[in-house]
Design a protein around this motif. Structure first.
Motif, PDB file in Angstrom:
ATOM      1  N   ALA A   1      -1.662  -2.927  11.123  1.00 55.60           N
ATOM      2  CA  ALA A   1      -1.561  -2.285   9.807  1.00 55.60           C
ATOM      3  C   ALA A   1      -2.901  -1.760   9.321  1.00 55.60           C
ATOM      4  O   ALA A   1      -2.945  -0.872   8.464  1.00 55.60           O
ATOM      5  N   GLN A   2      -4.003  -2.283   9.868  1.00 52.81           N
ATOM      6  CA  GLN A   2      -5.333  -1.780   9.524  1.00 52.81           C
ATOM      7  C   GLN A   2      -5.740  -0.585  10.383  1.00 52.81           C
ATOM      8  O   GLN A   2      -6.818  -0.016  10.196  1.00 52.81           O
TER       9      GLN A   2
ATOM     10  N   GLU B   1      -5.382   6.485   8.787  1.00 50.20           N
ATOM     11  CA  GLU B   1      -5.285   5.214   8.076  1.00 50.20           C
ATOM     12  C   GLU B   1      -4.575   5.384   6.738  1.00 50.20           C
ATOM     13  O   GLU B   1      -3.803   4.508   6.319  1.00 50.20           O
TER      14      GLU B   1
ATOM     15  N   ARG C   1      -1.027   3.503   5.877  1.00 55.23           N
ATOM     16  CA  ARG C   1      -0.786   2.663   4.694  1.00 55.23           C
ATOM     17  C   ARG C   1       0.533   3.039   4.014  1.00 55.23           C
ATOM     18  O   ARG C   1       1.314   2.170   3.622  1.00 55.23           O
TER      19      ARG C   1
ATOM     20  N   TYR D   1       3.357   0.288   3.961  1.00 54.98           N
ATOM     21  CA  TYR D   1       3.541  -0.363   2.666  1.00 54.98           C
ATOM     22  C   TYR D   1       4.354   0.456   1.668  1.00 54.98           C
ATOM     23  O   TYR D   1       4.704  -0.052   0.600  1.00 54.98           O
TER      24      TYR D   1
END
Length: 195
Positions: free
Chosen positions: A11-12, A186, A190, A194
């Motif tokens: 997720a990073q 990135e 995200r 999310y």
């Protein structure tokens, strides 16, 4: 490493790639990052490129896409060297990582079957609406290209917003993959993970 930690690293924007002799599984970033876009225009372009690659090949092949029908066989075939003298990227600890993610519902195999035989397969890690295509094999000519096109269509149809392949090869770029800056990747990741 537990599944939550693994998913947190994905997720990073990191991805695992093993190295011989590394005491722990290394995690990497790529800049630029390579993705397949999943909008209708991009999918149609990939399909056209795949159809062009089939010229001179079989007149008609009935490619059947299945998901998770042959997870273990796909993992095993992805772990084999592609040519004599090649190293093995999908090491035993990478295989263990994918099995743990599968048990948690976050790893899948997309497979192309022809005449009831497994022709090509790839391993995907999914988090939210993001899919990371990790490793692929094919044993029938053109099946790998067909698998990419069919997988992208399935991901888009399932609501996936981001399809990551980490780094580019000349072949993936010819199929329609695009490179984007790490910061853009990135940010998109995200949103896909999310919401």
């Amino acid at each position: 490493m537990d599944v939550d930690t693994i998913l947190g690293l994905y997720a990073q924007g990191l991805f695992p790639m093993d190295e011989p002799g590394a005491p722990e599984l290394p995690w990497w970033v790529a800049d630029p990052r390579t993705v397949f876009e999943l909008d209708a225009e991009s999918l149609a372009a990939v399909r056209r490129r795949v159809q062009r690659s089939l010229r001179g090949g079989p007149d008609r092949v009935d490619w059947e896409l299945r998901v998770d029908d042959a997870f273990e066989e796909t993992i095993a075939r992805c772990a084999q060297p592609r040519a004599p003298g090649d190293g093995v990227w999908l090491t035993p600890r990478m295989q263990a990582l994918y099995r743990a993610l599968r048990a948690a519902g976050n790893a899948h195999t997309f497979e192309v079957w022809v005449g009831g035989e497994l022709a090509a397969g790839l391993v995907s890690v999914t988090i939210g609406r993001a899919a990371m295509l990790e490793s692929m094999f094919h044993r029938v000519p053109h099946a790998g290209n067909a698998l990419v096109a069919l997988t992208l269509e399935a991901l888009a149809g399932g609501g996936c917003a981001l399809c990551d392949i980490q780094t580019a090869t000349p072949h993936t770029l010819r199929l329609g993959a695009v490179q984007i800056p790490r910061a853009e990747y990135e940010a998109r990741l995200r949103v896909a993970v999310y919401g």
